[in-house]
Scaffold this motif. Structure first.
Motif, PDB file in Angstrom:
ATOM      1  N   GLY A  93       0.812  -1.220   0.000  1.00 57.15           N
ATOM      2  CA  GLY A  93       0.000   0.000   0.000  1.00 57.15           C
ATOM      3  C   GLY A  93       0.839   1.261   0.000  1.00 57.15           C
ATOM      4  O   GLY A  93       2.068   1.241   0.057  1.00 57.15           O
ATOM      5  N   ILE A  94       0.139   2.387  -0.069  1.00 62.49           N
ATOM      6  CA  ILE A  94       0.757   3.708   0.037  1.00 62.49           C
ATOM      7  C   ILE A  94       0.367   4.279   1.395  1.00 62.49           C
ATOM      8  O   ILE A  94      -0.822   4.425   1.691  1.00 62.49           O
ATOM      9  CB  ILE A  94       0.271   4.652  -1.078  1.00 62.49           C
ATOM     10  CG1 ILE A  94       0.481   4.016  -2.447  1.00 62.49           C
ATOM     11  CG2 ILE A  94       0.986   5.994  -0.987  1.00 62.49           C
ATOM     12  CD1 ILE A  94       1.937   3.779  -2.818  1.00 62.49           C
ATOM     13  N   VAL A  95       1.353   4.575   2.229  1.00 60.64           N
ATOM     14  CA  VAL A  95       1.052   5.024   3.588  1.00 60.64           C
ATOM     15  C   VAL A  95       1.297   6.517   3.727  1.00 60.64           C
ATOM     16  O   VAL A  95       2.319   7.043   3.272  1.00 60.64           O
ATOM     17  CB  VAL A  95       1.870   4.250   4.647  1.00 60.64           C
ATOM     18  CG1 VAL A  95       1.527   2.768   4.610  1.00 60.64           C
ATOM     19  CG2 VAL A  95       3.353   4.457   4.471  1.00 60.64           C
ATOM     20  N   ALA A  96       0.339   7.200   4.336  1.00 64.70           N
ATOM     21  CA  ALA A  96       0.498   8.600   4.708  1.00 64.70           C
ATOM     22  C   ALA A  96       1.065   8.630   6.120  1.00 64.70           C
ATOM     23  O   ALA A  96       0.584   7.914   7.007  1.00 64.70           O
ATOM     24  CB  ALA A  96      -0.843   9.321   4.651  1.00 64.70           C
ATOM     25  N   LEU A  97       2.100   9.429   6.322  1.00 68.14           N
ATOM     26  CA  LEU A  97       2.798   9.470   7.603  1.00 68.14           C
ATOM     27  C   LEU A  97       2.394  10.715   8.394  1.00 68.14           C
ATOM     28  O   LEU A  97       2.322  11.809   7.838  1.00 68.14           O
ATOM     29  CB  LEU A  97       4.312   9.476   7.374  1.00 68.14           C
ATOM     30  CG  LEU A  97       4.882   8.283   6.595  1.00 68.14           C
ATOM     31  CD1 LEU A  97       6.350   8.521   6.269  1.00 68.14           C
ATOM     32  CD2 LEU A  97       4.712   6.998   7.380  1.00 68.14           C
ATOM     33  N   GLY A  98       2.161  10.543   9.684  1.00 64.83           N
ATOM     34  CA  GLY A  98       1.814  11.700  10.504  1.00 64.83           C
ATOM     35  C   GLY A  98       1.250  11.296  11.841  1.00 64.83           C
ATOM     36  O   GLY A  98       1.156  10.117  12.180  1.00 64.83           O
ATOM     37  N   LYS A  99       0.847  12.289  12.614  1.00 64.88           N
ATOM     38  CA  LYS A  99       0.228  12.032  13.911  1.00 64.88           C
ATOM     39  C   LYS A  99      -1.286  11.916  13.794  1.00 64.88           C
ATOM     40  O   LYS A  99      -1.922  11.164  14.521  1.00 64.88           O
ATOM     41  CB  LYS A  99       0.596  13.145  14.898  1.00 64.88           C
ATOM     42  CG  LYS A  99       0.185  12.826  16.324  1.00 64.88           C
ATOM     43  CD  LYS A  99       0.792  13.810  17.280  1.00 64.88           C
ATOM     44  CE  LYS A  99       0.366  13.470  18.703  1.00 64.88           C
ATOM     45  NZ  LYS A  99      -1.083  13.537  18.882  1.00 64.88           N
ATOM     46  N   GLY A 115       1.375   7.706  21.472  1.00 62.84           N
ATOM     47  CA  GLY A 115       2.179   7.582  22.679  1.00 62.84           C
ATOM     48  C   GLY A 115       3.296   8.593  22.793  1.00 62.84           C
ATOM     49  O   GLY A 115       4.193   8.440  23.629  1.00 62.84           O
ATOM     50  N   MET A 116       3.265   9.658  21.986  1.00 67.04           N
ATOM     51  CA  MET A 116       4.327  10.661  22.032  1.00 67.04           C
ATOM     52  C   MET A 116       4.307  11.424  23.351  1.00 67.04           C
ATOM     53  O   MET A 116       5.363  11.742  23.920  1.00 67.04           O
ATOM     54  CB  MET A 116       4.198  11.613  20.855  1.00 67.04           C
ATOM     55  CG  MET A 116       4.381  10.960  19.500  1.00 67.04           C
ATOM     56  SD  MET A 116       4.223  12.119  18.119  1.00 67.04           S
ATOM     57  CE  MET A 116       5.713  13.094  18.340  1.00 67.04           C
ATOM     58  N   ALA A 117       3.121  11.733  23.845  1.00 68.46           N
ATOM     59  CA  ALA A 117       3.016  12.516  25.085  1.00 68.46           C
ATOM     60  C   ALA A 117       3.650  11.780  26.253  1.00 68.46           C
ATOM     61  O   ALA A 117       4.365  12.372  27.065  1.00 68.46           O
ATOM     62  CB  ALA A 117       1.549  12.824  25.377  1.00 68.46           C
ATOM     63  N   GLU A 170       3.605   2.620  17.700  1.00 68.50           N
ATOM     64  CA  GLU A 170       3.982   3.096  19.027  1.00 68.50           C
ATOM     65  C   GLU A 170       5.247   3.920  18.907  1.00 68.50           C
ATOM     66  O   GLU A 170       6.291   3.433  18.449  1.00 68.50           O
ATOM     67  CB  GLU A 170       4.197   1.912  19.964  1.00 68.50           C
ATOM     68  CG  GLU A 170       4.452   2.314  21.409  1.00 68.50           C
ATOM     69  CD  GLU A 170       3.245   2.973  22.039  1.00 68.50           C
ATOM     70  OE1 GLU A 170       3.438   4.067  22.630  1.00 68.50           O
ATOM     71  OE2 GLU A 170       2.139   2.432  21.946  1.00 68.50           O
ATOM     72  N   PHE A 171       5.166   5.176  19.312  1.00 70.66           N
ATOM     73  CA  PHE A 171       6.283   6.099  19.138  1.00 70.66           C
ATOM     74  C   PHE A 171       7.550   5.601  19.824  1.00 70.66           C
ATOM     75  O   PHE A 171       8.662   5.776  19.313  1.00 70.66           O
ATOM     76  CB  PHE A 171       5.898   7.481  19.667  1.00 70.66           C
ATOM     77  CG  PHE A 171       6.991   8.496  19.588  1.00 70.66           C
ATOM     78  CD1 PHE A 171       7.439   8.971  18.359  1.00 70.66           C
ATOM     79  CD2 PHE A 171       7.586   8.995  20.739  1.00 70.66           C
ATOM     80  CE1 PHE A 171       8.453   9.905  18.281  1.00 70.66           C
ATOM     81  CE2 PHE A 171       8.608   9.934  20.674  1.00 70.66           C
ATOM     82  CZ  PHE A 171       9.034  10.385  19.440  1.00 70.66           C
ATOM     83  N   SER A 172       7.398   4.946  20.970  1.00 71.18           N
ATOM     84  CA  SER A 172       8.569   4.483  21.709  1.00 71.18           C
ATOM     85  C   SER A 172       9.382   3.462  20.922  1.00 71.18           C
ATOM     86  O   SER A 172      10.582   3.295  21.170  1.00 71.18           O
ATOM     87  CB  SER A 172       8.129   3.874  23.049  1.00 71.18           C
ATOM     88  OG  SER A 172       7.285   2.749  22.832  1.00 71.18           O
TER      89      SER A 172
END
Length: 390
Positions: free
Chosen positions: A123-129, A157-159, A198-200
């Protein structure tokens, strides 16, 4: 103006003052506490989060696949071996069970995908929050759909990792599928599916390592990102480096210009300063600001839809003829500022009827304009209520 607060009318219903990021709804929702932070504890009561559902099967495009960004590159669509069948070999040549199997499972990139991590395969993935799912995010999904099957890769999980003060989500977790479904007309009649990272698990990756994992672990075909997109350890990679690395790993890359906030709203004659990176583009921070001042017309312009506040119905809900009173602890996402809001709509999966809403420090009061639109026991018949602000 529709949705403008009437503080005077709301003052009689107030019991105090105060009310303000969340990264997975019903009666069984679990209580979510704010993440610890060095700053003073926020005045928000912990919101309730909907349980994560099993990920849906990726849809098939309803139209023929679009031309790839780089026609001279292609992706081997064959799946690798089952991870259970992979073995290791010792220096003596004897085979054995792979010893780091558990580590690989725990290190999987998508937290809401299966063991094989093939949810976004090809697939084509859009990256972001993608906190707000605003019109800028919709633009990324639209461009992804032009090149193949569109997906959103949301970092969560960035916060907690970065020690940010907890903020409620702009879109309730259990309402995201509905919002993404509304994007289908912009995405060649395909509903973009969303998967979470998961950002970590990616925070310490260099830009090269991150793109390599997208290519080798997820086996995607390409990526879409905004021109201000940053990635890799300490946000060291930018959009230009993303294009370069994707070329190296045989992925297509498309950089989308920011969608600008053409409304250019100001309040009391002063344009708000959202944050240091604000250049007038539509952003989740801009949506939060508009909600915080109760300008719901502005919020609708940024989101491309009406803002829906989702409430979990519980035993504390009170139904009095044409009024429904709920404690603020029922909120699953960020509400507008305290005050009176006219021209709202009450929904519960289907449309119930027009209403006006009073938000104060302790409760949310829903006044139904048409008493006949309410069933005798509406609180006992539904698990959730939604308020859409006009």
């Amino acid at each position: 103006m529709s949705g403008t607060r009437n503080r005077k009318a709301a003052s009689s219903a107030r019991g105090g003052s105060g009310m303000e990021r969340g990264a997975a709804a019903a009666l069984g929702c679990a209580l979510r506490s704010p993440s610890p932070s060095p700053s003073p504890a926020p005045q928000w009561r912990p919101l309730l989060r909907c349980p994560r559902r099993d990920p849906p099967v990726p849809p098939r495009p309803l139209l023929p696949p679009a031309r790839l960004f780089s026609e001279n590159r292609h992706l081997d669509m064959k799946k690798g071996q089952s991870r259970n069948s992979l073995k290791t070999f010792s220096s003596s040549g004897h085979s054995g069970v792979r010893q780091n199997y558990d580590n690989l499972v725990n290190d999987k990139l998508l937290i809401d995908c299966g063991e094989d991590q093939d949810c976004v395969l090809g697939g084509i993935v859009a990256l972001g929050k993608f906190d707000a799912l605003h019109i800028g995010h919709r633009e990324l999904a639209m461009h992804a759909s032009k090149a193949g099957t569109p997906f959103l890769l949301s970092f969560v999980g960035m916060a907690e990792v970065l020690g940010w003060t907890y903020r409620p989500p702009i879109v309730a977790q259990c309402d995201r599928k509905r919002v993404l479904s509304s994007w289908a007309p912009y995405c060649r009649n395909v509903v973009p599916l969303e998967y979470q990272v998961e950002f970590s698990k990616v925070r310490s990756l260099s830009p090269r390592q991150f793109v390599e994992r997208l290519s080798k672990d997820l086996r995607i075909k390409g990526v879409v990102a905004g021109e201000n997109y940053r990635f890799g350890y300490k946000a060291s990679g930018d959009a230009a480096e993303l294009v370069k690395l994707c070329e190296e790993f045989g992925l297509s890359a498309f950089i989308v210009r920011s969608v600008m906030d053409t409304a250019k709203r100001s309040h009391n004659g002063v344009a708000a300063t959202i944050n240091s990176s604000d250049k007038g583009q539509v952003s989740s921070s801009r949506v939060r600001h508009a909600l915080a001042i109760g300008d719901m017309e502005y919020v609708s312009e940024l989101l491309g839809r009406k803002h829906r506040l989702v409430l979990m119905v519980n035993q504390q809900c009170l139904h009095e003829r044409k009024r429904i009173v709920l404690p603020n602890s029922c909120m699953l996402n960020m509400p507008p500022a305290e005050g009176l809001y006219e021209n709202c709509d009450l929904v519960n999966g289907g449309y119930i009827g027009p209403c006006r809403v009073i938000i104060n420090s302790d409760t949310i009061i829903i006044e139904i304009k048409d008493e006949n639109s309410l069933s005798p026991n509406p609180i006992e018949e539904v698990r959730q209520l939604g308020i859409e602000f006009g």
